[in-house]
Design an enzyme around this catalytic site. Sequence first.
Site, PDB file in Angstrom:
ATOM      1  N   LYS A  67       5.266  -2.762   7.935  1.00  0.00           N
ATOM      2  CA  LYS A  67       6.363  -2.136   7.181  1.00  0.00           C
ATOM      3  C   LYS A  67       7.516  -3.107   7.111  1.00  0.00           C
ATOM      4  O   LYS A  67       8.126  -3.436   8.123  1.00  0.00           O
ATOM      5  CB  LYS A  67       6.775  -0.834   7.871  1.00  0.00           C
ATOM      6  CG  LYS A  67       7.950  -0.183   7.214  1.00  0.00           C
ATOM      7  CD  LYS A  67       8.110   1.260   7.640  1.00  0.00           C
ATOM      8  CE  LYS A  67       7.137   2.156   6.916  1.00  0.00           C
ATOM      9  NZ  LYS A  67       7.392   3.572   7.156  1.00  0.00           N
ATOM     10  N   VAL A  75       5.300  -0.793   2.585  1.00  0.00           N
ATOM     11  CA  VAL A  75       4.276  -1.031   3.585  1.00  0.00           C
ATOM     12  C   VAL A  75       3.204  -1.936   2.975  1.00  0.00           C
ATOM     13  O   VAL A  75       2.784  -1.734   1.834  1.00  0.00           O
ATOM     14  CB  VAL A  75       3.637   0.293   4.032  1.00  0.00           C
ATOM     15  CG1 VAL A  75       2.659   0.046   5.164  1.00  0.00           C
ATOM     16  CG2 VAL A  75       4.704   1.280   4.462  1.00  0.00           C
ATOM     17  N   GLY A  95      11.245   0.980   3.875  1.00  0.00           N
ATOM     18  CA  GLY A  95      10.750  -0.231   3.264  1.00  0.00           C
ATOM     19  C   GLY A  95       9.310  -0.074   2.828  1.00  0.00           C
ATOM     20  O   GLY A  95       8.658   0.917   3.141  1.00  0.00           O
ATOM     21  N   ILE A 115       0.814  -1.223   0.000  1.00  0.00           N
ATOM     22  CA  ILE A 115       0.000   0.000   0.000  1.00  0.00           C
ATOM     23  C   ILE A 115       0.837   1.257   0.000  1.00  0.00           C
ATOM     24  O   ILE A 115       0.322   2.360  -0.051  1.00  0.00           O
ATOM     25  CB  ILE A 115      -0.977   0.035   1.200  1.00  0.00           C
ATOM     26  CG1 ILE A 115      -0.226  -0.242   2.486  1.00  0.00           C
ATOM     27  CG2 ILE A 115      -2.125  -0.921   0.995  1.00  0.00           C
ATOM     28  CD1 ILE A 115      -1.079  -0.085   3.733  1.00  0.00           C
ATOM     29  N   GLY A 116       2.137   1.107   0.058  1.00  0.00           N
ATOM     30  CA  GLY A 116       2.924   2.335   0.041  1.00  0.00           C
ATOM     31  C   GLY A 116       4.387   2.060   0.250  1.00  0.00           C
ATOM     32  O   GLY A 116       4.809   0.926   0.471  1.00  0.00           O
ATOM     33  N   ASP A 135      12.510  12.137  10.455  1.00  0.00           N
ATOM     34  CA  ASP A 135      12.201  11.904   9.041  1.00  0.00           C
ATOM     35  C   ASP A 135      10.786  12.383   8.750  1.00  0.00           C
ATOM     36  O   ASP A 135       9.965  11.649   8.220  1.00  0.00           O
ATOM     37  CB  ASP A 135      12.361  10.414   8.706  1.00  0.00           C
ATOM     38  CG  ASP A 135      12.294  10.160   7.201  1.00  0.00           C
ATOM     39  OD1 ASP A 135      12.503  11.121   6.421  1.00  0.00           O
ATOM     40  OD2 ASP A 135      12.019   9.013   6.798  1.00  0.00           O
ATOM     41  N   GLY A 180       7.548   3.450   2.428  1.00  0.00           N
ATOM     42  CA  GLY A 180       8.005   4.325   3.504  1.00  0.00           C
ATOM     43  C   GLY A 180       9.492   4.537   3.413  1.00  0.00           C
ATOM     44  O   GLY A 180      10.136   4.071   2.479  1.00  0.00           O
ATOM     45  N   GLY A 181      10.022   5.254   4.379  1.00  0.00           N
ATOM     46  CA  GLY A 181      11.436   5.582   4.363  1.00  0.00           C
ATOM     47  C   GLY A 181      12.318   4.343   4.373  1.00  0.00           C
ATOM     48  O   GLY A 181      13.371   4.313   3.753  1.00  0.00           O
TER      49      GLY A 181
END
Length: 933
Positions: free
Chosen positions: A666, A652, A650, A644-645, A766, A647-648
């Site tokens: 994640k 998600v 890895g 679904i996305g 972050d 992230g910084g």
Amino acid sequence: MVPSSLKDEPQCHKAVFLKLFNFSLGVMIIGMVLTLFPGFASTATPGFPLEAENGNAEKAAETLLKWKSTLDNQSRPLLSSWQGENACSSNWTGITCDLPGVVTSLNLSNMGLRGMLGALNFTALPHLVSLDLSNNSFRGPVPQEVGKLRSLIRLNLYGNNLNGFIPTSIGNLSNLENLCLAANGLSGPIPQEVGDLRGLTILALSRNSLNGSIPTSVGNLVNLTVLLLHFNNLSGFVPRELNNLTRLVQFTLAQNELTGKLPENVCLGGSLEVFTAFDNRLNGPIPKSLRNCSSLVRVWLQGNRLSGNITEDFGVYPKLKFIDLSLNRLSGKLSWTWGLCSSLESLRVSQNVIFGEIPPMIGNMTQLRVLDLSSNYITGGIPHELGRLFLLIELSLYGNNISGDIPLEIGLFSSLAKLNLASNSLSGPIPAQLGQCRKLWYLNLSRNVIQGSIPSEVGNIQFLQILDLSSNFLEGKLAQDLGKLTALADLNLSHNGFFGSIPHSFYDMLGLVSVDISYNDLEGPLPDIKAFRMAPYAAIQNNKDVCGVVAGLRACTSSSSKKTNRERGKKLVVRITLSVTSTSFLIVVLVGIVLLAGKRCKNKKCNLTELSTGDPFVVWSYDGKLVYRLIVEATEAFHPKYRIGEGGFGAVYKAELSPDRVLAVKKLHSLEDGEVVGVTSLQREVKCLANICHRNIVKLYGYCLHPKHSFLVYEFLERGSLRRILKDDEAAMELHWVRRVDVLKGVANALSYMHHDCFPSWIHRDMTSNNVLLDADYEAHVSDFGIARLLKPDSSNWTSLAGTLGYIAPELAYLPVVTEKCDVYGFGVIAMEVIMGKHPGDLISISGPSSSSLAKIGSDFLLQDVLDRRLSPPMGRDAEDVVSIAKLALGCLQVDPRRRPSMKGVSLLLPVQVPLAKPFSEITLGELNSFGC
Ligand SMILES: *[C@@H]1O[C@H](CO)[C@@H](O)[C@H](O)[C@H]1NC(C)=O
Ligand SMILES: *[C@@H]1O[C@H](CO)[C@@H](O)[C@H](O)[C@H]1NC(C)=O
Ligand SMILES: *[C@@H]1O[C@H](CO)[C@@H](O)[C@H](O)[C@H]1NC(C)=O
């Protein structure tokens, strides 16, 4: 039947309705008239027989209720006061009635209403004097029958999603004074009939997709003070008839396809303040009347083909703040009289045909922040008098024929952010005083005949990002101090006579992206940093004898360069190696308290005590193996379809363990090299994070470390990341101004809590729009708190040092010490992103680290022009909120971390609504910036 309109009653018309800008005054006067002449209502106004009018109010009520029923689910409750049979009898929101039973005003601005405008039956409201539906989301065309509202004085449909043509029937509204249809999606031509509205003082049609030419009939509107036509697709000539409009205060034609000449008499009446016509295809001379137009404040005519003699065509303007004449065909010399424009903040005349010298009088414009005379035919030297322009932020003189030395006074420009003197005939040395321009981020002296060596003081310009000294006659060894320029991204030293080896200090330029040292006499090893490793051979060629990392070069015989790098690495990086042996099946799982839906979060202090196992809501207890298996199963071993996305650290995934237990997982990809912080420390910190319970912080349930799949387990939030929402037009439109403000309040609360109310305090490290997640109610939740530190203790990789490019506080470029103020900076970027609808990339990098990273060079941008265009421009309270946010954001983006506010300060200030000191549409970023926070 309406026997006669209001118009037939002269007293009424004049005394009451002409001054509709203050409608309540009108009501008061009616009240007075009725008191003084008790018989007035029944006898003197044939238009309002009472018994008929009660019928009218009922009809109005019926019509309005019918319209209400066509509005969407969220809108109808906003009009809950609309009920009953008489629109005038009770307190109907937005409805004003005058004489009993006569609806005269419908004002529903700024309510977030959605529906079709055409579903309102205007004929049932024949006596409307004011119709204001601005700043809602009404759709569909403006119906022809609006032309039946013969009493209308004010029609404001600003900032909706209306489309279709402007109805020609609008010409029937002969009492109209204020017509605002701006900021919609209207197309087609401006109807000739607009010219029948002889009483108009305001005509605002800007920000639509209108095409065709401006009708000549607009020239009939001699009372106009505001004529806004910018940001459309209008073409053809600007009609000569506009010369009749001598009362104009604001006149905008910018960003259309207009051709021909500008009207000569735009300022004949002497009241013109704002005149913009940039980005058209206009030619011909500068309007004669502009020369003596001392009322001018803002003049933007750039990007046309205007010709004329700049010496003669412009006069002295005591109020002028911004003028841009760039990209035209103006000739002549710069007149010394510009020096008398004492309010001028920005003078841009680049890309014209200007000859002669820079008049020393320019040094008298002490408010000047931007001076751009680039790409002309200017000769002579840079006058020493320019040294008086202490406030200068940008000085662009490139592409002229300027000669002589660079004046030493340059060191006085303590705010200077951008200096471009390239492509001239400047000689002499680079003055050491340049090192005093501490705010400089862009320095280009290329293509001159500058001699001598680079003064070591240049190394003091700590925020310098772009340095181009190429194609000069510079020589000597490169100073060790240049290595202090750790913010540098582009360095071009090519085509000079530098010799010797590249100093070791260059290893510190970890942010360097592009480097060019070709055509010098350099020798020895090239620094083993990314920029050199990635450099093409052309950027290194034609030196004496360089060796090392670049493809095509011989390897250096001594391995001195690599050794240095390695030693340095050891010194800087404290690595605690976690031995994740491939055989051990290590699962360290799950501090996992899964709070069942409905359990209220209580704010807890973050401490290191063990979690209570007796908690009735512990669902997973400590059976890590089971959870690990469940998650891997639910995601089919992290199949991309569950992704679904990003992230910084890895990707998600969504893991739906059961319909009512959905998790965000994640998956970490940084663990392969085995360099994570010690496992016990990780355990302890995750426990601590898992203990944090705040409505604006994404709940971390636990983590799994395993040689195959390592991941963090989070609460799942329905709407995903703020970044994703802003990228999706539809979702972004759902995120209206009120929601956007709330999102930022949530983020500020989260940060404030973690910085100030939590012990020990946490720094996010972050902050990006990727780490702000929204739930079904658009409430913001910050994710990945402190994870940056857990997973990236290794600071050898500059970009991952702390944070994501584009959100990293500038001080981290030279001082890798993360403080709360880095989060504050990240918040500033996110806040701008939220109001602009996209990352403010350009605005930040254009201005670079001046005192505020943002908006220095962009300071003459209007706030409204950088806002997210997918939403209607904010009005009323929204406008106040947006202005406060922009102000706070700019404060948070201060380059000096000490000048940024604390998150506590931000979270306290955010909800405070400050009334606007001037119209929203006139607020520039520069003004907001001067307040700081
Ligand atoms: C503007 O008008 C021109 C023709 O005059 C047309 O080709 C162009 O597509 C229009 N642009 C927009 C954005 O409507
Ligand atoms: C512009 O006007 C000045 C002052 O009248 C005159 O001296 C100059 O020759 C003119 N320049 C051009 C290019 O016409
Ligand atoms: C460096 O400057 C030279 C001369 O000004 C130019 O030709 C070259 O393209 C520049 N190099 C880079 C990498 O921009």
